[in-house]
Design an enzyme around this catalytic site. Sequence first.
Site, PDB file in Angstrom:
ATOM      1  N   GLU A  58       4.010 -40.114 -42.100  1.00 16.39           N
ATOM      2  CA  GLU A  58       3.225 -39.613 -43.102  1.00 16.39           C
ATOM      3  C   GLU A  58       3.943 -39.097 -44.454  1.00 16.39           C
ATOM      4  O   GLU A  58       5.007 -38.997 -44.357  1.00 16.39           O
ATOM      5  CB  GLU A  58       2.803 -37.937 -42.455  1.00 16.39           C
ATOM      6  CG  GLU A  58       1.911 -37.335 -43.304  1.00 16.39           C
ATOM      7  CD  GLU A  58       1.206 -35.998 -42.685  1.00 16.39           C
ATOM      8  OE1 GLU A  58       1.539 -35.915 -41.519  1.00 16.39           O
ATOM      9  OE2 GLU A  58       0.276 -35.573 -43.400  1.00 16.39           O
ATOM     10  N   ASN A 205      -8.700 -37.214 -41.187  1.00 13.63           N
ATOM     11  CA  ASN A 205      -7.931 -36.515 -40.156  1.00 13.63           C
ATOM     12  C   ASN A 205      -7.989 -34.987 -39.781  1.00 13.63           C
ATOM     13  O   ASN A 205      -8.319 -34.417 -40.778  1.00 13.63           O
ATOM     14  CB  ASN A 205      -6.424 -36.737 -40.679  1.00 13.63           C
ATOM     15  CG  ASN A 205      -5.370 -35.927 -39.774  1.00 13.63           C
ATOM     16  OD1 ASN A 205      -5.008 -36.585 -38.826  1.00 13.63           O
ATOM     17  ND2 ASN A 205      -4.887 -34.768 -40.379  1.00 13.63           N
ATOM     18  N   GLU A 206      -8.235 -34.633 -38.466  1.00 18.31           N
ATOM     19  CA  GLU A 206      -8.282 -33.174 -38.243  1.00 18.31           C
ATOM     20  C   GLU A 206      -9.411 -32.496 -39.310  1.00 18.31           C
ATOM     21  O   GLU A 206      -9.083 -31.641 -39.970  1.00 18.31           O
ATOM     22  CB  GLU A 206      -6.844 -32.478 -38.240  1.00 18.31           C
ATOM     23  CG  GLU A 206      -5.948 -33.190 -37.241  1.00 18.31           C
ATOM     24  CD  GLU A 206      -4.689 -32.189 -36.952  1.00 18.31           C
ATOM     25  OE1 GLU A 206      -4.649 -31.140 -38.022  1.00 18.31           O
ATOM     26  OE2 GLU A 206      -3.993 -32.584 -36.356  1.00 18.31           O
ATOM     27  N   TYR A 271       0.292 -31.110 -29.760  1.00 15.25           N
ATOM     28  CA  TYR A 271       1.638 -30.811 -30.117  1.00 15.25           C
ATOM     29  C   TYR A 271       2.379 -29.927 -28.980  1.00 15.25           C
ATOM     30  O   TYR A 271       1.508 -28.914 -28.594  1.00 15.25           O
ATOM     31  CB  TYR A 271       1.906 -30.405 -31.359  1.00 15.25           C
ATOM     32  CG  TYR A 271       1.930 -31.302 -32.516  1.00 15.25           C
ATOM     33  CD1 TYR A 271       2.875 -32.152 -32.902  1.00 15.25           C
ATOM     34  CD2 TYR A 271       0.733 -31.367 -32.970  1.00 15.25           C
ATOM     35  CE1 TYR A 271       2.757 -33.238 -33.788  1.00 15.25           C
ATOM     36  CE2 TYR A 271       0.389 -32.238 -34.006  1.00 15.25           C
ATOM     37  CZ  TYR A 271       1.517 -33.284 -34.521  1.00 15.25           C
ATOM     38  OH  TYR A 271       1.523 -34.302 -35.338  1.00 15.25           O
ATOM     39  N   GLU A 328      -1.531 -38.085 -32.555  1.00 16.21           N
ATOM     40  CA  GLU A 328      -0.647 -37.243 -32.886  1.00 16.21           C
ATOM     41  C   GLU A 328      -0.003 -36.665 -31.617  1.00 16.21           C
ATOM     42  O   GLU A 328      -0.697 -36.014 -31.059  1.00 16.21           O
ATOM     43  CB  GLU A 328      -0.851 -36.419 -33.868  1.00 16.21           C
ATOM     44  CG  GLU A 328      -1.199 -37.076 -35.285  1.00 16.21           C
ATOM     45  CD  GLU A 328      -1.240 -36.117 -36.591  1.00 16.21           C
ATOM     46  OE1 GLU A 328      -0.749 -34.858 -36.361  1.00 16.21           O
ATOM     47  OE2 GLU A 328      -1.918 -36.565 -37.404  1.00 16.21           O
ATOM     48  N   GLN A 377       6.882 -37.613 -35.698  1.00 15.87           N
ATOM     49  CA  GLN A 377       6.667 -38.815 -36.485  1.00 15.87           C
ATOM     50  C   GLN A 377       7.796 -39.603 -36.322  1.00 15.87           C
ATOM     51  O   GLN A 377       8.889 -39.272 -35.667  1.00 15.87           O
ATOM     52  CB  GLN A 377       6.393 -38.353 -37.784  1.00 15.87           C
ATOM     53  CG  GLN A 377       5.173 -37.564 -37.999  1.00 15.87           C
ATOM     54  CD  GLN A 377       4.736 -37.160 -39.373  1.00 15.87           C
ATOM     55  OE1 GLN A 377       5.215 -37.593 -40.293  1.00 15.87           O
ATOM     56  NE2 GLN A 377       3.763 -36.115 -39.598  1.00 15.87           N
TER      57      GLN A 377
HETATM   58  O1  AHR Z   1       2.138 -34.230 -38.037  1.00 20.41           O
HETATM   59  C1  AHR Z   1       1.962 -32.994 -38.735  1.00 20.41           C
HETATM   60  C2  AHR Z   1       0.645 -32.609 -39.011  1.00 20.41           C
HETATM   61  O2  AHR Z   1       0.195 -32.223 -37.909  1.00 20.41           O
HETATM   62  C3  AHR Z   1      -0.158 -33.590 -39.409  1.00 20.41           C
HETATM   63  O3  AHR Z   1      -0.293 -34.048 -40.890  1.00 20.41           O
HETATM   64  C4  AHR Z   1      -1.619 -32.973 -39.019  1.00 20.41           C
HETATM   65  O4  AHR Z   1      -2.612 -33.921 -38.543  1.00 20.41           O
HETATM   66  C5  AHR Z   1      -1.015 -32.267 -37.823  1.00 20.41           C
HETATM   67  O5  AHR Z   1      -1.714 -30.922 -38.038  1.00 20.41           O
END
Ligand code: AHR
Length: 520
Positions: A58, A205-206, A271, A328, A377
């Site tokens: 990103e 995205n999101e 995450y 992600e 990432q």
């Molecule tokens: O990876 C960091 C961020 O996490 C990304 O930009 C977003 O899609 C997610 O919330």
Amino acid sequence: MKLTSGRGARLAGGLALAVSLVLMATGATAQPLRATGEVRVDQPGVTIAPEVYGQFMEQLGTGIDEGVWVGPDSPIPNTRGFRNDVVEALRALDVPVVRWPGGCYADIYHWRDGIGSRDQRPVTLNRWWGDKEEGNAFGAHEFFEFAELIGAKTYLSVNVGSGTPAEAADWIEYITSPSHSRLAELRRANGREQPWKIDYLGIGNEPWGCGGRMRPSWYADLLRQYVGFVAPTGQKAIIVAAGPNSDDVDWTRTLMSVAGDHLDALALHYYTLPTGDWTTKGPATGFDESQWTSTFVQTYRMEAMIAAHDAVMDQTDPAGAKILAVDEWGAWYDPTPGSPPGWLQQQNSLRDALLAAVNFNIFHRHADRVRLGNIAQMVNVLQAMILTDDERMVLTPTYHAFEMYRPFQGATVLPLEIRSPDYGPLKAVDGTAARGLDGKVHLALVNLDPGRPVEVALSVAGGTARRVSGRILTAAAMDGQNTFDAPKAVMPAPFTDARVRGDVVIVRMPPKALVVLTLD
Ligand code: AHR
């Protein structure tokens, strides 16, 4: 040398004490746990899509600028602006696919800022990530060229949150059209004759968060609208709809019922936070055993999430044609103290390597549905493969986990049952088995217990194993890490504690270790 009396005996005693202290520190003297299990080598299951080992880059902090892109005039050795050391390291990983430009950034990115002569490109503000001034040197041309350099497929996300279908459609035409249209000619004028291939096309995205704070039904309709305009002509891109946040199955249900016919894949973002709390996530290093354990408890939530979304997708797609794309995932810690706000810099340790391994094992268990994955990432951001500091580069323990799992790309899952002792709320041992493209059986085992070794006795059913060989990744400390001053502290090493006895493979794993084996 014989050490029996006097000073010699004291030395021998001291040596023995030192050795046992080291052994205690590594847990090697603790009573080994025992696990048993069975791998069936005659019952091949589904193929593990290589693309689950994908990466995500990103426009954020030094994830691209400095980490990947230094520009052709940089004193750092580069190929047309891309760091040679980073490109070489990524090529060795066989990165199957790379996602760009975001992330949240995708929904504030306007592609025209990133084309044409680099010295004419505007400076824009990265409002999601620390208000960093972006020079836009890395745009579409650089992205596709970079993907070619590392040999990866391309995953492009278009701007839905603050863009329009027209802007997105123009971008796709610019990139993919073989015609003589105004946009295709503009691409040629900017130096690229042939169209590029977009393998995966992400629609926003999101959208439930940074991508527009939308409700699922609103996004589902927008998706239908976008897809009608953006699909490239003359090539097939896999359409990836922005999917649920973690365990939001309502999002999945709505998307599948309102727009199921207009998507090929649904993205899932999850995450791992050691504490599960976004305000205080937990440090990347210097953590105690309770955070070690809670990190793995949190990461195992991925398994239940995938199962829940899969079950919802099954209702309208029982054949599993649609992909669940975990585009992600990874560990998200408190940022490195003193690092710029919003750059998401964090150190990477042995814990991350084992966390990656656990997630790979989960993906393999759901390989029929999970056919795309992108760790967050690639360089310098979150759970990165690579860290850079000016001309220096370090490969993280996560990099080594990806490298050790390379034989699983495109392999066929084999049934593996492990009866493991407990480690607190977890099972100590996790694993996966598959028949690789080389025809051999590959086995990955993780011992999550940071204090006790484990002996795993695995019977091989439906075939024979004559030899076993492999590598191990471990460290003396739970947060063993590679730094710019000690870049090779945590490295895979040959593993010699596995042997075949009859039809049983016996593996003696030290605490907190990943072992990847090949059976011949
Ligand atoms: O990876 C960091 C961020 O996490 C990304 O930009 C977003 O899609 C997610 O919330």
